[in-house]
Design an enzyme around this catalytic site. Structure first.
Site, PDB file in Angstrom:
ATOM      1  N   GLY A  20      42.037  36.580  42.385  1.00 16.86           N
ATOM      2  CA  GLY A  20      42.058  37.755  41.506  1.00 16.86           C
ATOM      3  C   GLY A  20      43.097  37.609  40.408  1.00 16.86           C
ATOM      4  N   VAL A  71      35.628  35.881  46.133  1.00 16.44           N
ATOM      5  CA  VAL A  71      36.217  35.673  47.462  1.00 16.44           C
ATOM      6  C   VAL A  71      35.335  36.174  48.605  1.00 16.44           C
ATOM      7  CG1 VAL A  71      38.625  35.569  46.698  1.00 16.44           C
ATOM      8  CG2 VAL A  71      37.626  37.790  47.327  1.00 16.44           C
ATOM      9  N   ASN A  97      45.402  38.065  46.553  1.00 17.85           N
ATOM     10  CA  ASN A  97      45.665  39.206  45.669  1.00 17.85           C
ATOM     11  C   ASN A  97      44.407  39.982  45.266  1.00 17.85           C
ATOM     12  OD1 ASN A  97      47.257  40.586  43.290  1.00 17.85           O
ATOM     13  ND2 ASN A  97      45.488  39.586  42.344  1.00 17.85           N
ATOM     14  N   SER A 150      49.454  47.048  49.986  1.00 17.10           N
ATOM     15  CA  SER A 150      49.586  48.270  49.187  1.00 17.10           C
ATOM     16  C   SER A 150      50.459  49.227  49.978  1.00 17.10           C
ATOM     17  CB  SER A 150      48.191  48.894  48.991  1.00 17.10           C
ATOM     18  OG  SER A 150      48.286  50.201  48.469  1.00 17.10           O
ATOM     19  N   TYR A 163      39.825  51.824  51.828  1.00 19.33           N
ATOM     20  CA  TYR A 163      40.899  51.023  51.213  1.00 19.33           C
ATOM     21  C   TYR A 163      42.113  50.982  52.137  1.00 19.33           C
ATOM     22  CZ  TYR A 163      44.050  49.499  47.373  1.00 19.33           C
ATOM     23  OH  TYR A 163      44.944  48.821  46.571  1.00 19.33           O
ATOM     24  N   ALA A 165      42.360  51.499  55.384  1.00 21.49           N
ATOM     25  CA  ALA A 165      42.134  50.726  56.619  1.00 21.49           C
ATOM     26  C   ALA A 165      42.192  49.229  56.330  1.00 21.49           C
ATOM     27  CB  ALA A 165      40.785  51.101  57.225  1.00 21.49           C
ATOM     28  N   ALA A 166      41.604  48.807  55.210  1.00 24.43           N
ATOM     29  CA  ALA A 166      41.643  47.372  54.866  1.00 24.43           C
ATOM     30  C   ALA A 166      43.083  46.923  54.621  1.00 24.43           C
ATOM     31  CB  ALA A 166      40.770  47.099  53.634  1.00 24.43           C
ATOM     32  N   LYS A 167      43.861  47.745  53.914  1.00 19.07           N
ATOM     33  CA  LYS A 167      45.245  47.355  53.605  1.00 19.07           C
ATOM     34  C   LYS A 167      46.115  47.383  54.867  1.00 19.07           C
ATOM     35  CE  LYS A 167      44.885  46.498  49.151  1.00 19.07           C
ATOM     36  NZ  LYS A 167      45.017  45.120  48.634  1.00 19.07           N
ATOM     37  N   ILE A 196      50.944  50.726  40.054  1.00 22.43           N
ATOM     38  CA  ILE A 196      51.224  49.696  39.047  1.00 22.43           C
ATOM     39  C   ILE A 196      50.156  49.807  37.956  1.00 22.43           C
ATOM     40  CG2 ILE A 196      51.572  47.206  38.672  1.00 22.43           C
ATOM     41  CD1 ILE A 196      53.457  48.260  40.861  1.00 22.43           C
TER      42      ILE A 196
HETATM   43  P1  NAI Z   1      43.176  44.391  38.759  1.00 23.04           P
HETATM   44  O1  NAI Z   1      41.869  45.090  38.773  1.00 23.04           O
HETATM   45  O2  NAI Z   1      43.932  44.311  37.481  1.00 23.04           O
HETATM   46  O3  NAI Z   1      43.034  42.920  39.363  1.00 23.04           O
HETATM   47  C1  NAI Z   1      42.259  42.653  40.495  1.00 23.04           C
HETATM   48  C2  NAI Z   1      41.474  41.378  40.244  1.00 23.04           C
HETATM   49  O4  NAI Z   1      40.728  41.078  41.441  1.00 23.04           O
HETATM   50  C3  NAI Z   1      40.460  41.530  39.094  1.00 23.04           C
HETATM   51  O5  NAI Z   1      40.676  40.523  38.113  1.00 23.04           O
HETATM   52  C4  NAI Z   1      39.128  41.381  39.776  1.00 23.04           C
HETATM   53  O6  NAI Z   1      38.141  40.706  38.987  1.00 23.04           O
HETATM   54  C5  NAI Z   1      39.498  40.564  41.010  1.00 23.04           C
HETATM   55  N1  NAI Z   1      38.450  40.680  42.033  1.00 23.04           N
HETATM   56  C6  NAI Z   1      37.802  41.790  42.441  1.00 23.04           C
HETATM   57  N2  NAI Z   1      36.854  41.455  43.331  1.00 23.04           N
HETATM   58  C7  NAI Z   1      36.927  40.113  43.491  1.00 23.04           C
HETATM   59  C8  NAI Z   1      36.186  39.188  44.260  1.00 23.04           C
HETATM   60  N3  NAI Z   1      35.166  39.579  45.050  1.00 23.04           N
HETATM   61  N4  NAI Z   1      36.526  37.869  44.179  1.00 23.04           N
HETATM   62  C9  NAI Z   1      37.535  37.474  43.376  1.00 23.04           C
HETATM   63  N5  NAI Z   1      38.247  38.296  42.607  1.00 23.04           N
HETATM   64  C10 NAI Z   1      37.942  39.612  42.667  1.00 23.04           C
HETATM   65  O7  NAI Z   1      44.040  45.151  39.866  1.00 23.04           O
HETATM   66  P2  NAI Z   1      45.489  44.901  40.473  1.00 23.04           P
HETATM   67  O8  NAI Z   1      46.081  46.226  40.616  1.00 23.04           O
HETATM   68  O9  NAI Z   1      46.231  43.847  39.771  1.00 23.04           O
HETATM   69  O10 NAI Z   1      45.091  44.411  41.939  1.00 23.04           O
HETATM   70  C11 NAI Z   1      45.732  43.330  42.606  1.00 23.04           C
HETATM   71  C12 NAI Z   1      45.976  43.701  44.057  1.00 23.04           C
HETATM   72  O11 NAI Z   1      46.972  44.726  44.115  1.00 23.04           O
HETATM   73  C13 NAI Z   1      44.760  44.272  44.784  1.00 23.04           C
HETATM   74  O12 NAI Z   1      44.683  43.704  46.080  1.00 23.04           O
HETATM   75  C14 NAI Z   1      45.051  45.750  44.865  1.00 23.04           C
HETATM   76  O13 NAI Z   1      44.417  46.343  45.971  1.00 23.04           O
HETATM   77  C15 NAI Z   1      46.555  45.735  45.002  1.00 23.04           C
HETATM   78  N6  NAI Z   1      47.241  46.973  44.672  1.00 23.04           N
HETATM   79  C16 NAI Z   1      47.156  47.561  43.427  1.00 23.04           C
HETATM   80  C17 NAI Z   1      47.904  48.693  43.131  1.00 23.04           C
HETATM   81  C18 NAI Z   1      47.913  49.307  41.765  1.00 23.04           C
HETATM   82  O14 NAI Z   1      48.462  50.406  41.615  1.00 23.04           O
HETATM   83  N7  NAI Z   1      47.349  48.698  40.756  1.00 23.04           N
HETATM   84  C19 NAI Z   1      48.747  49.325  44.150  1.00 23.04           C
HETATM   85  C20 NAI Z   1      48.766  48.646  45.413  1.00 23.04           C
HETATM   86  C21 NAI Z   1      48.046  47.511  45.647  1.00 23.04           C
END
Ligand code: NAI
Length: 259
Positions: A20, A71, A97, A150, A163, A165-167, A196
């Site tokens: 990601g 993924v 990620n 998270s 979400y 439960a997964a986290k 974020i």
């Molecule tokens: P984002 O949406 O900017 O980045 C997530 C990336 O994961 C995207 O580029 C997307 O294309 C990719 N992705 C989604 N499904 C995918 C798949 N099947 N295979 C490969 N890549 C895939 O979001 P962010 O916030 O940077 O997310 C990163 C991690 O942080 C995630 O695991 C999210 O759950 C976690 N997170 C985010 C928070 C926030 O406030 N933004 C808070 C807590 C955790």
């Protein structure tokens, strides 16, 4: 001066795989690891978005290889890791990620779909990626696994059960594999970001974001992806050799705040 201490704070020439990595925290992590001299495997769903991150790193003089990787596709994970190994070398650092929003009230018909989306993207692939890299991580002697969970891996907001439960699963997997892999010198840790500003949260209107941040975080603001990337880098350092099974909030004080 000649160094007095022994443990390295450098990821120079280490190979880091980030899922990601075309957006948000994954991209910030890719840029930071590249800045610090790591060879960065950038993976995400879309080839063009991956290429944009790889180009940025290469244009800045860094080393990177990009792969379009969903993924949820187990075979594609194995193929990607074989390709990374041949392009960049054996993998030293894994950053799980990739993530998506997945929420539903428990009595809504969409609950089941959201449940499997959350687990298929944000939990099952983590163990697959780790297992596919295991031989490399063992051989490294300083293997590092960082799972992006998270604050939903610690507590729960309303209507987010899939979400959440997964986290929570990511937190459990992190602790379990820390125990299982410690004998190989591999550390396994989870970061729990709070709110974020990333692709995942950009659709939330500014005023709602501000109200939430002021009410819920000690620092009264959303975080920047780079602020999370620095914790990821810290856990990936050779010097972080005695930190494992840790669940670390990077949340502006959200989990500490109780008023
Ligand atoms: P984002 O949406 O900017 O980045 C997530 C990336 O994961 C995207 O580029 C997307 O294309 C990719 N992705 C989604 N499904 C995918 C798949 N099947 N295979 C490969 N890549 C895939 O979001 P962010 O916030 O940077 O997310 C990163 C991690 O942080 C995630 O695991 C999210 O759950 C976690 N997170 C985010 C928070 C926030 O406030 N933004 C808070 C807590 C955790």
């Amino acid at each position: 001066m000649t160094r007095i201490t022994t443990r390295s704070r450098s990821v120079q020439s280490k190979v880091a795989l980030i899922t990601g990595a075309a957006s948000g925290m994954g991209r910030a992590t890719a840029f930071l690891f590249a800045d610090e001299g790591a060879k960065v495997a950038v993976t995400d769903l879309d080839a063009d978005r991956v290429a944009a991150v790889v180009d940025r790193i290469r244009n800045a003089g860094g080393t990177s290889h990009g792969i379009a990787l969903d993924v949820t596709d187990a075979d594609a994970i194995d193929a990607a890791i074989t390709e990374i190994r041949s392009e960049l070398g054996p993998i030293d650092i894994v950053v799980n990620n990739a993530g998506v929003g997945a929420g539903s009230p428990v009595d809504n018909p969409s609950f089941e779909d959201e449940w499997f989306k959350a687990f298929d993207v944000m939990l099952t692939p983590h163990q697959r990626v780790i297992r596919a890299c295991l031989d490399d991580l063992k051989a490294s002697g300083e293997g590092r696994i960082i799972n992006i969970a998270s604050t939903e891996g610690i507590g729960a907001q309303r209507n987010m059960a899939p979400y959440t439960a997964a986290k929570h699963g990511v937190v459990g997997l992190t602790r379990a594999l820390a125990v299982d892999l410690g004998a190989h010198g591999i550390t396994v840790n989870a970061i729990c970001p709070g709110p974020i500003v990333t692709g995942m949260t950009e659709a939330i209107p500014d005023d709602m974001r501000e109200t939430f941040a002021r009410r819920r975080t000690a620092l009264r603001r959303y975080g920047d992806p780079e602020e999370v990337a620095h914790m990821t880098l810290s856990l990936a350092l050779p010097a972080a050799s005695f930190i494992t099974g840790a669940i670390i909030p990077v949340d502006g004080g959200l989990t500490a705040k109780n008023d």
